[in-house]
Structures are given as C-alpha cells and as structure tokens.
Scaffold this motif. Structure first.
Motif, mmCIF file in Angstrom:
data_model
loop_
_atom_site.group_PDB
_atom_site.id
_atom_site.type_symbol
_atom_site.label_atom_id
_atom_site.label_comp_id
_atom_site.label_asym_id
_atom_site.label_seq_id
_atom_site.Cartn_x
_atom_site.Cartn_y
_atom_site.Cartn_z
ATOM 1 N N THR A 113 0.471 -0.835 0.280
ATOM 2 C CA THR A 113 0.015 0.196 0.215
ATOM 3 C C THR A 113 0.872 1.419 -0.191
ATOM 4 N N SER A 114 2.037 0.719 1.158
ATOM 5 C CA SER A 114 2.525 2.373 0.772
ATOM 6 C C SER A 114 3.312 2.251 -0.563
ATOM 7 N N ALA A 115 3.708 1.316 -1.479
ATOM 8 C CA ALA A 115 4.294 1.958 -2.594
ATOM 9 C C ALA A 115 3.608 1.960 -3.930
ATOM 10 N N LEU A 116 1.815 1.728 -3.539
ATOM 11 C CA LEU A 116 1.111 2.261 -4.562
ATOM 12 C C LEU A 116 0.689 3.725 -4.322
ATOM 13 N N ARG A 117 0.976 4.693 -2.512
ATOM 14 C CA ARG A 117 0.616 5.669 -2.305
ATOM 15 C C ARG A 117 1.918 6.691 -2.352
ATOM 16 N N PHE A 118 3.245 5.968 -2.127
ATOM 17 C CA PHE A 118 4.041 6.801 -1.580
ATOM 18 C C PHE A 118 5.286 6.685 -2.959
ATOM 19 N N PRO A 119 6.060 7.438 -2.585
ATOM 20 C CA PRO A 119 7.384 7.214 -2.830
ATOM 21 C C PRO A 119 7.579 5.770 -2.793
ATOM 22 N N TRP A 120 9.192 5.602 -3.545
ATOM 23 C CA TRP A 120 9.490 3.766 -3.648
ATOM 24 C C TRP A 120 10.476 3.404 -2.608
ATOM 25 N N VAL A 121 10.930 4.978 -1.619
ATOM 26 C CA VAL A 121 11.709 4.912 -0.214
ATOM 27 C C VAL A 121 10.772 4.351 0.682
ATOM 28 N N LEU A 158 15.591 -10.335 3.990
ATOM 29 C CA LEU A 158 16.045 -9.417 3.347
ATOM 30 C C LEU A 158 14.748 -10.267 2.031
ATOM 31 N N ILE A 159 14.248 -11.016 2.241
ATOM 32 C CA ILE A 159 13.024 -11.104 1.343
ATOM 33 C C ILE A 159 11.972 -9.866 1.158
ATOM 34 N N LEU A 160 11.672 -9.594 2.572
ATOM 35 C CA LEU A 160 10.588 -8.386 2.628
ATOM 36 C C LEU A 160 11.623 -7.410 2.709
ATOM 37 N N LEU A 161 12.594 -6.982 2.602
ATOM 38 C CA LEU A 161 13.705 -5.895 2.335
ATOM 39 C C LEU A 161 13.099 -6.122 0.617
ATOM 40 N N LEU A 162 12.990 -6.961 -0.210
ATOM 41 C CA LEU A 162 13.775 -6.895 -1.782
ATOM 42 C C LEU A 162 12.193 -6.894 -2.206
ATOM 43 N N ALA A 163 11.312 -7.241 -1.845
ATOM 44 C CA ALA A 163 10.067 -7.559 -1.718
ATOM 45 C C ALA A 163 9.251 -5.744 -1.782
ATOM 46 N N ALA A 164 10.264 -4.989 -1.051
ATOM 47 C CA ALA A 164 9.425 -4.088 -0.283
ATOM 48 C C ALA A 164 9.890 -2.256 -1.822
ATOM 49 N N LEU A 165 11.258 -2.907 -1.795
ATOM 50 C CA LEU A 165 12.778 -2.273 -3.008
ATOM 51 C C LEU A 165 10.947 -2.792 -4.041
ATOM 52 N N ILE A 166 11.534 -3.559 -4.570
ATOM 53 C CA ILE A 166 10.837 -3.480 -6.154
ATOM 54 C C ILE A 166 9.006 -3.878 -5.799
ATOM 55 N N SER A 167 8.402 -3.617 -5.477
ATOM 56 C CA SER A 167 6.901 -3.562 -4.783
ATOM 57 C C SER A 167 7.194 -1.485 -5.084
ATOM 58 N N GLY A 168 8.201 -1.130 -4.629
ATOM 59 C CA GLY A 168 8.124 0.614 -4.519
ATOM 60 C C GLY A 168 8.669 0.841 -5.942
ATOM 61 N N LEU A 169 9.623 0.091 -6.741
ATOM 62 C CA LEU A 169 9.800 0.516 -7.468
ATOM 63 C C LEU A 169 8.667 0.270 -8.911
ATOM 64 N N VAL A 170 7.974 -1.148 -8.888
ATOM 65 C CA VAL A 170 6.856 -1.277 -9.760
ATOM 66 C C VAL A 170 5.939 -0.088 -9.363
#
Length: 588
Positions: A113-121, A158-170
C-alpha cells in the motif's frame, strides 16, 4: 470533490476492504496454526495477544471506513493508516513467532500500500521498520539459536526488503503510467472542451451574422465563410480547396454560393439521386468520403478531380430537403468528426435563417405584387374617370360656355331663349348622366349592399346601375341560395371578378348581350360570365400578358386563387367569350 480527491477516496475505500480480507485471513491462519502445532491442551494465555490485536484491528478498520464515509480527515487518513498497519504488522509477527511466523504475509500489506501511494523509499523504509521491530522484540538472535536459524531469519528479512524495493519501484512506475494516462486524458478532455468552445464561438458568430441580414444569398455566403473559419480554428491543415452550397430548384440541385469554384463548374446541375449527395440527402446526416473524382455526380465538377477528401452536409428542415453544403480538400483525411459536428451545427443554424430569408423574400415579392395590383387599380380608375365623368364634365363646361355666349349676343331674344333652354336641358341631362356614372364607380369601389344582402343582391343593383349608362343588356340567372355556401370575403372577391369580366365584355367584346349565371355544381359554387361578342385567341392574348400595361386577366386569376377557386377562359374569334369561376364552399 476534485478528481484527485475522488481517486484518493476510492483507493482508501479499497484498502479498507482488503484489510478486512487480511484480518479474516490472519484469524484463519492463527486458528489452523494452533490446531496443527499445539499438542497439549489449549492455552488461552498464549493466543490472547493475537485476539486482542485482531479485535483492535477490526475496530480501527471500522473507524477508518466511517471516517471515509463522512469525508473526515481525507489527507491524514493515508498516513495514519500506513503507520497503524505497520504497527499491527509488527504486533502480529512478534506475537506469532517473529520473522518465522505464519502471519508474516501480513507484512506485505503496508509495504504494497505504501508502494502504491508513496515514493518507493517509503516502502523500503516500512520493510526496514518491520524487520527492526521484530529484531528489537528479541527475535533477531534468540537464545540457543543455531546458525541455520539465523540464516533463515536473514533470508526472510532480505525477502521483505527486496519485496519492498521491487514493489516500490513497480509502484512508482505504475504511478508514472497512471499520471501519464491521466495527463493524456486531461489533454483529450481539454481538446474536447476547446473544440466545444470553438463550436460555440463559430455558431455564435454565424448567428450574429445571420441575424444581421434577411438576404438569403448573404446567408449562404456566411455559411461558407464561417464554415471555413471554424475548420481552421479546429486545426485543419490547409484551407478548403473548394466549397459550395446547392439548393433545390424544382427537382434539380443548383449551385447558388461557392468558394474557389471556376465559372464552368458553377453552372453544373445535379440530381441528388446517386453517390454521396444522394446518401446525405436520404439519411439527413453529414457524409465524409475519399476521392470525390470517382463520385457519379460530384465528378462533374472540374475542381473535384483535384480533391482527395470531401464532406457533404444536408440542409434539411423537418422532412424537407432544401439542398446540401459541400466542402472539398486537396489533402487526404482532412475532415474528422469534429468537422462533421461543426458543419452540421452550422447548417442547422443556417437553415432557420434561410427559411426566414426566403419567407422575407416571398413577403417582399408579395408586397411588390400588391403594389402593382393597387397601381393597376389606380390606373384603371384614372382611365375610367378620364373616359367617363371627366369627359362629361368637360362637355358640361363647354355647353355652359356656349349658353353664356348666346346670352351675350342677344340679337334675337326669342331665338336665343329657345336655344338657351335647349342647351340648358342638354347640360342638365349630361350632368345627371355624369352623376350616375360617378355613383356607379363609387358603387363598384365599395358595394355596401354586398355586405348586408349578399352577392345576388349586389349583382342585381350593379346591373341596374350599369343599365342607366350602358344600353347593353345584361341577364342575371341565379340558382336559389347559390351564394349561401360562400362567406363574406369570398363573395367580395367573386363580385370583383364578375365586375371585371363584365367590364371587359362591354369595352372590348362589342357584345350585344351579356349573361351572368350563378349556381352550384358538384358541391362547388360556379359563377359564369358569357357574351356574344367578337371573341379572341386566348393563348395569343395570354402570351406575355404580364408585360402589358393592363393586368385585368392576371388580377382575376390571382383573386380566384385567394378564395381557393379556379378561373377558366374559353373563347375564339367570332364565337364570344365564356369566363367560368369555380369556388369550394366555406368550411365549418
């Protein structure tokens, strides 16, 4: 509510509904985990924190949805729900075994939800907060943990962080795409708005132009001028190569206004029965076509052989076709839907002005015709006065002068007295006859008896007065109540037609007898004036009759049309003349 506010509201509402689904999933997963991993008796104390968190999460989601329904704190809700969802995630994960918990999937909810509504950071930061929160709770390196457990913990983190990074970029890319799509939609809407504004401006300009004139030729010129100007404003790449207005004349279409059309093309006549012209006239819709040089009718125009694109807009009011407007361009694919709508609106506006202009033109022609009829009536009255009373009054003056001269001589008083008495008697008779002629003329100008006693009585009085000055016998034959089926206006028109026919018979036919007959035949009123005079060749006399100084026959025909009647003249040299008038009875 603005468009962005509506979109934010729908997104928050969707996230709240997904939160219900996740909470139900958490409850089911927790229940199944207890059934599978608890070998001893059920321990309420160990599951109580998760139950409390579930109840708190349900209440929080219910409050969020109520706030959304009432529109409260629209800007604060996205940030507040992200923070609360992050805290709930840490709570569920910590109370169910840390990063090895079966409820770890809940951590993806605030990250996505944060990736869809805020910057990927922000999405990456949320993932780091979840990992750190779990670590600070004592699950980073639990007592007695082996290297494999630490490695598994690190892998999950690491999976959570990568998921966060990928979802943020996407999510950032999706937001860019959505923003680009929205911008394009806004630009398209802006273009439509500008097009609508341009349509309105052009139509207003046309209406202003048309309201300033009642000349139908100027109306047609304004249609072409405003049409070309409007298409330029809509972004047409070049000026229309040719444009024209065609109007129906009998069964043919003729060009009455044009732009960039050579002299040879202006005289081309169209039938409107084939090709794009026929299609536009039959469907009453604007038609666009390629290569007009191949059209069966438009190909008659030389200019159309250099055109690549053409649009035809019908001029139609109700079920009546007045003609068509044609625009042609040397460039292919020139005319689009906006041009079709613009020209259709222009033609719809123009057809009203065209009808008004034509009505005005008809009224002016009718006015001129009435003036001509009045002028002819004045000329006829002047001729009658000149040939009748004026001559008689001149004769009276001459006789009075002669009587004065007799008195002046006084040579032979007895002879002078006899001659004077005879001259005065002649003068008196002439004065009486002149008075009768003037009264007769006044009667024919306004027969009051026609208004009070009807057509039959008026004709009787007219014939009686006419007999006082003209020895030609006139016989009146009337069927009983023949004029009862006519209203007063019709009787007045019929009286003047009969009076004109009798006058013509007296002056030109050299008739010895005149008959006037009134009757009813086939439910129609019939009036007939017949004489036994010299007669004439009807076709020869009526040829170019309107160019003669007298318009008597034309007036009779036009008066007959005023009451819906029909006038016929039958005559031949040496065979007399018969004028027959048939009039339908009054309605109602």
């Amino acid at each position: 509510m603005s468009v962005s506010a509506k979109e934010s509201y729908h997104a928050d509402w969707l996230i709240s509904n997904l939160r219900w689904l996740l909470l139900v999933s958490v409850a089911l997963v927790s229940f199944l985990d207890i059934l599978i991993n608890n070998e001893g008796p059920f321990d309420l104390a160990s599951t109580l924190p998760q139950i409390v968190l579930l109840v708190a999460a349900a209440i929080y989601n219910l409050i969020t949805m109520l706030l959304l329904l009432y529109g409260a704190f629209p800007r604060a809700i996205p940030v507040a729900t992200l923070l609360v969802d992050t805290v709930l995630t840490i709570g569920f994960v910590v109370t169910s075994g840390g990063l090895t918990s079966p409820l770890l999937f809940f951590a993806l909810f605030p990250i996505l939800t944060s990736a869809l509504r805020f910057p990927w950071v922000v999405s990456l930061l949320i993932a780091m907060v979840v990992v750190a929160g779990c670590g600070l709770a004592g699950y980073m390196a639990p007592p007695g943990a082996v290297f494999a457990d630490l490695l598994s913990f690190a892998a999950r983190s690491l999976i959570l962080l990568l998921a966060a990074l990928i979802s943020g970029l996407v999510g950032s890319r999706m937001k860019q795409i959505i923003a680009l799509t929205r911008r394009r939609e806004d630009e398209a809407e802006l273009r439509k708005l500008r097009s609508a504004q341009e349509h309105t401006r052009v139509i207003f300009e046309l209406a202003s132009t048309l309201s300033a004139t009642l000349n139908y030729k100027k109306v047609l010129e304004a249609v072409l001028e405003v049409g070309e100007a409007g298409m330029h404003e809509l972004g047409q790449p070049n000026a229309a190569h040719v444009s024209m207005v065609m109007l129906f004349s009998h069964n043919d279409l003729r060009i009455v206004a044009w732009r960039h059309l050579p002299l040879r093309d202006r005289n081309v006549v169209f039938q409107g029965k084939s090709g794009i012209l026929a299609e536009a006239l039959a469907t009453a819709e604007a038609m666009i076509a390629d290569d007009p040089a191949k059209d069966p009718e438009l190909s008659q125009l030389i200019m159309m052989h250099s055109c690549r694109h053409v649009i035809v807009v019908p001029l139609r009011a109700g079920f009546e076709n007045f003609g068509a407007v044609v625009f042609g361009s040397t460039q292919p694919d020139t005319y689009i839907e906006d041009h079709r709508e613009l020209l259709t609106a222009i033609c719809n506006q123009a057809i009203v002005a065209l009808q008004n202009a034509q009505l005005y033109q008809s009224l002016m022609e009718e006015k001129e015709r009435i003036v001509e009829v009045e002028e002819d009536a004045r000329k006829k009255l002047a001729r009658d006065l000149h040939d009748g009373p004026t001559q008689s009054i001149a004769a009276i003056a001459m006789r009075l002068n002669y009587a004065r001269m007799l008195l002046a001589k006084k040579q032979n008083l007895r002879q002078t007295s006899e001659e004077l008495a005879l001259e005065l008697a002649r003068t008196e008779e002439l004065a009486r006859r002149t008075t009768k002629e003037i009264r007769h003329m006044l009667f024919t100008l306004r027969p009051l008896i026609l208004e009070t006693q009807g057509l039959h009585a008026a004709l009787e009085q007219y014939i009686s007065k006419l007999a006082e000055t003209d020895p030609t016998p006139i016989y009146l034959e009337t069927a009983p109540d023949a004029d009862r089926s006519l209203d007063q206006n019709a009787q007045g028109v019929i009286f003047y037609i009969i009076e004109e026919a009798i006058c013509n018979a007296r002056k030109h036919a050299q008739a010895e007898n005149i008959w006037v007959r009134l009757g009813i035949q086939d439910n129609l009123f019939v009036a007939e004036v017949q004489d036994d005079g010299t007669g004439f060749d009807v076709a020869e006399v009526q040829l170019r009759y309107d160019e003669r100084s007298s318009l008597g026959m034309i007036n009779m025909h036009e008066r007959a049309e005023l009451v819906g009647g029909k006038l016929s003249i039958a005559s031949a040299p040496g065979s007399g003349t018969r004028i027959t008038l048939t009039v339908p009875p009054r309605r109602g």
